[in-house]
Design an enzyme around this catalytic site. Structure first.
Site, PDB file in Angstrom:
ATOM      1  CG  ASP B   7      47.066  34.404  31.704  1.00 45.59           C
ATOM      2  OD1 ASP B   7      45.849  35.076  32.512  1.00 45.59           O
ATOM      3  OD2 ASP B   7      48.628  35.027  31.281  1.00 45.59           O
ATOM      4  CD  GLU B  68      44.207  37.550  33.913  1.00 47.30           C
ATOM      5  OE1 GLU B  68      45.183  36.492  34.907  1.00 47.30           O
ATOM      6  OE2 GLU B  68      44.207  38.257  33.511  1.00 47.30           O
ATOM      7  CG  ASP B 141      51.437  34.032  28.615  1.00 46.75           C
ATOM      8  OD1 ASP B 141      50.279  35.149  28.388  1.00 46.75           O
ATOM      9  OD2 ASP B 141      52.245  34.504  27.702  1.00 46.75           O
TER      10      ASP B 141
END
Lengths: 194, 194
Positions: B7, B68, B141
């Site tokens: 992330d 991501e 996260d």
């Protein structure tokens, strides 16, 4: 001082190396464009740009790297790729301990042509003249990379003087606050002793 | 198959390694967050993230990296940094010849919770349950990085089957066009001979 200017992009990444002399004298060492195929994955394209920049850092050994600061005013997808290409360039420079400075397009235009709103052809024309080139750098990304390097060479001394002046001002302010605090403390102690 | 989910972010970059077993079985190998100081330059922050990811690639040797995909719907400045962090991660993976796949937040949410519009706490809750963790990964996260890895493990076989089917369809279409062209040529030759 030798500067590598980079106009980041996935399709075309402009690279230009410029040497600064006394005053505003500048000379072109090398200029080219790294291209990556549009049908390759993002990771492979970033790898291509990274390898290209590393090769230039090895070959030309610049003292600093100047990268165009990207804004998301245009196509969002393109801007993301451009930002990522710029990030990969900054990373390569940081790995070698080189300073990396980002300049906005208008800073670059203003430095080279005198106007922050000059168009591409004006920038290319001035870069060609300033560097005494026989022909215009082509494509525009190559000219932009050279303009970035020139911008950095001319702005950096002023930027550093400004940073030093600001640091001195901050130090004076800190001392002033410390004196005020000390005076307040003394007054309080005297008050308590009274 | 072992996947490193990332992330991306400059302030906090979530990293999660997940092993896929038979069916939908998944297990957590490692999860953490790489942080970089907000007062450091962009280049130095990207270097910190790159070093952190390289260390994880060395230590956990994943077969693939899932990152991501960033959209610029929020603060433009933050999004640029996030995109650049993701680019640096993709570069590190590409350098080792590892496949890098970008998944959108809604793909990840849909894969893990069944809904593309699930909120952060639902994602964290499902990740905790799916991986049989004793406590919730923290910060968010870290949970997102694990969700990305799970999403990749579950989606990748289908994505590959789809890609193979598309390649077969394209090959059939190519052959069909070639036969049509050959037939047209034969007809033309016969016409000329008449």
């Amino acid at each position: 001082m030798r500067v590598l200017g980079v106009d980041p992009g996935l399709t075309r990444c402009g690279l230009g190396v410029v040497d600064g002399g006394t005053g505003r004298k500048v000379s072109c060492v090398a200029v080219d464009v790294v291209r990556t195929p549009a049908d390759a994955s993002l990771a492979i394209r970033l790898l291509g740009i990274s390898d290209g920049v590393e090769e230039w850092l090895d070959r030309y050994r610049p003292d600093a790297v100047a990268v165009e600061r990207v804004f998301s005013q245009h196509n969002v997808r393109t801007v993301m790729g451009t930002a990522q290409a710029g990030g990969v360039v900054a990373l390569a420079a940081a790995r070698r301990g080189l300073p990396v400075v980002f300049h906005t397009p208008s800073e670059v235009k203003a430095a080279v042509t005198g106007s922050g709103r000059a168009d591409k052809s004006q920038v290319t024309g001035m870069v060609t003249r300033l560097l005494g080139l026989v022909e215009k750098p082509n494509p525009a990304d190559a000219a932009d990379a050279l303009a970035l390097a020139i911008c950095h060479l001319w702005r950096e001394p002023m930027r550093q003087r400004l940073a030093e002046a600001e640091a001195r001002a901050a130090e004076l302010a800190r001392k002033h606050r410390a004196r005020l605090a000390a005076a307040a403390k003394t007054a309080k102690t005297k008050g308590a002793a009274r």
